[in-house]
Write an enzyme that holds these catalytic residues in place. Sequence first.
Site, PDB file in Angstrom:
ATOM      1  N   GLY A 194       0.851  -1.184   0.000  1.00 49.51           N
ATOM      2  CA  GLY A 194       0.000   0.000   0.000  1.00 49.51           C
ATOM      3  C   GLY A 194       0.882   1.227   0.000  1.00 49.51           C
ATOM      4  O   GLY A 194       2.083   1.136   0.261  1.00 49.51           O
ATOM      5  N   PRO A 196       2.709   4.787   0.923  1.00 48.24           N
ATOM      6  CA  PRO A 196       3.376   5.156   2.174  1.00 48.24           C
ATOM      7  C   PRO A 196       2.385   5.798   3.142  1.00 48.24           C
ATOM      8  O   PRO A 196       1.500   6.539   2.722  1.00 48.24           O
ATOM      9  CB  PRO A 196       4.422   6.188   1.734  1.00 48.24           C
ATOM     10  N   GLY A 199      -0.443   2.864   6.987  1.00 46.11           N
ATOM     11  CA  GLY A 199      -0.594   2.113   8.238  1.00 46.11           C
ATOM     12  C   GLY A 199      -0.152   0.664   8.157  1.00 46.11           C
ATOM     13  O   GLY A 199      -0.662  -0.177   8.883  1.00 46.11           O
ATOM     14  N   HIS A 416     -15.884   7.151 -14.595  1.00 47.27           N
ATOM     15  CA  HIS A 416     -15.236   5.985 -15.190  1.00 47.27           C
ATOM     16  C   HIS A 416     -15.627   4.703 -14.425  1.00 47.27           C
ATOM     17  O   HIS A 416     -16.114   3.735 -15.010  1.00 47.27           O
ATOM     18  CB  HIS A 416     -13.717   6.195 -15.160  1.00 47.27           C
ATOM     19  N   GLU A 417     -15.465   4.742 -13.121  1.00 46.37           N
ATOM     20  CA  GLU A 417     -15.753   3.540 -12.323  1.00 46.37           C
ATOM     21  C   GLU A 417     -17.250   3.244 -12.293  1.00 46.37           C
ATOM     22  O   GLU A 417     -17.642   2.080 -12.285  1.00 46.37           O
ATOM     23  CB  GLU A 417     -15.198   3.680 -10.901  1.00 46.37           C
ATOM     24  N   HIS A 420     -18.087   1.196 -15.295  1.00 49.89           N
ATOM     25  CA  HIS A 420     -17.806  -0.237 -15.119  1.00 49.89           C
ATOM     26  C   HIS A 420     -18.888  -0.905 -14.268  1.00 49.89           C
ATOM     27  O   HIS A 420     -19.409  -1.962 -14.610  1.00 49.89           O
ATOM     28  CB  HIS A 420     -16.466  -0.438 -14.402  1.00 49.89           C
ATOM     29  N   ASP A 494      -7.931  -1.116 -19.089  1.00 47.13           N
ATOM     30  CA  ASP A 494      -9.155  -1.734 -19.612  1.00 47.13           C
ATOM     31  C   ASP A 494      -8.970  -2.146 -21.065  1.00 47.13           C
ATOM     32  O   ASP A 494      -9.414  -3.209 -21.491  1.00 47.13           O
ATOM     33  CB  ASP A 494     -10.324  -0.737 -19.562  1.00 47.13           C
TER      34      ASP A 494
END
Length: 584
Positions: A194, A196, A199, A416-417, A420, A494
């Site tokens: 993940g 920086p 956590g 965009h999402e 989908h 995509d």
Amino acid sequence: MDFVKKHRNLLGAGVIAAAIIAIGIGAYFTNREAPVFVEYAAFLEAMGEGRIASVQLNDGATLRFTFAESEATYTTNNPRRADFKEALLLAGINVTETTTAGVDFIALGVTVVLIGIVIFMVQRRSGAAMAKNGLNPVAVGIGEEAEAFPCNFESVAGNAEAKESVSDIVDYLRTPERFAKYGARMPRGILLHGKPGTGKTLMARAMAGEAGVPFYAVSGSDFVQMYVGVGAARVRELFAKAREHGKGVIFIDEIDALGKKRSDGANGNDEREQTLNALLTEMQGFSDTSGIVVVAATNRPDTLDEALLRPGRFDRRVEVGLPDINARKQILNLHAVNKPLAKDIDIEKLARDTVFFSGAMLEGLLNDAAINASRRNGESISNGDISAAYYTALAGAEKKDRTHRHQREREVTAYHESGHALAATLVNPENRVTKVTIIPSTGGAGGFCVTIPPERMYHTRRELEQQIIVNFAGRAAEELHFGTENITTGASNDIEKATDTILQYVTRYGFGSGLLDRSKLEEKTAIAEECNALAEKLYAQTRELLQKNYPALENLAGQLLAKETLDSEEIAEVIAQSPPCPYR
Ligand code: ADP
Ligand code: ZN
């Protein structure tokens, strides 16, 4: 070296005898007490801790030095590296130089024998032995142990999925025997990845805290600046220490510093490879009841050597994501606990305004605000203190127009999402869209949408087409809302996926023209033309689908902008409540 290995004992005895004689002669001539020899690794350790006061440099095999805490002189092996003096000076050590020019033969003899001793010692030593063989007056401290403050899953806000995926490991750490009884093999290594400050360290610490086992932390980058062999010895030492305590979590931050992909051509870094091998060997050596788990962290999972990810190594990957609005609120509340906030401070609003802030940035923000308040001796932390800290944080980020740019980017990502998510839901009710978000992940994508297609052995032609439509829907949504001129590069992934599917559709599955495996035929242009035509046809269908359901697209995007993450129920609800488009 073979000779040395085979005749080690004999050689060793000879070397010791010669050493005793030589030291005797040396002492006789120099009329001084022979200083205690300190292993070079221990010297470096002490240097890192700022405990070396002075060093007498020479071009001999050993050099003399003093510790800050005592008057006595010690010697250690002289690395005779060109940049050694600079390293010493930068570490604030008092350096004097003596030349050995004109030394007599006895001194030379002593030197040669000392080299012999060092070689002998190096041959003999293993990491654990080194710390214990008494030759080493400086304890080689490595890995910090669990701090006083308790840390458990409650200290980690958000990241419910990550917590869920490590919860069985916590159970294992608590009672490894129970798992062993059933022959269950727990992962020995977990890779947290993940951005920086999200956590990862905190999560590893929380795992140890939840299980009530010691926590040992090191960083991959600590190992690579060292001299050959030292890193590997340190790894062995670290594991030996953890084993001594029984159970534990060993945390290796920045594992990529150690486990980078070997780039072809360039010859590998010896030190790094040795250290990495030592790590893998130690991990292989765990028994299933050991109760030791290695947690590694990286923000570049793509750069890791495959060897690290093989079964029995770091075979569980867990993403620790940037916080969404709810998690940001939790993090802010968590870190506001000991801070006197003015009554009119709106944490909810602050959470909304801190899109793309990591947990560490949020913590820093509140801390800066607290510093501002203390500077002006205020009664409590005011809105002014917070907004000053907020702008400092923004300015600290790469771009000053961050929020501005981000607002537009968030909108593009939201559409965009949503494209989908909407297409996946509409083309096939069996698709399960479990999550859609505009919070970026380590993959680098602006956001993402998780769709789980029904599991089947075979896929129909229409199913492949549906898959392609779902891939295209991100771009189509951008185009519908922002116009053809404003479509973005965000669809590259995509397009790559759709291309693969289309190519297989045409060449492998015989869904296009002809029942041949066309990948084996020399007809590249014909294949390309057919693929193009199919892509165009399906993209047109995608646009049509989204146009017909434009209100649903708008509503989804709107909800995403407000909440940043939607789960499957929320997605279904928004779509169900949206009317079909009245105009088309
Ligand atoms: P990483 O290891 O991913 O770079 P850290 O674990 O070092 O990030 O995070 C730095 C600090 O930021 C933590 O000590 C904690 O105070 C704060 N922080 C980050 N993420 C969270 C979170 N999800 N919940 C609470 N605090 C967090
Ligand atoms: Zn996309």
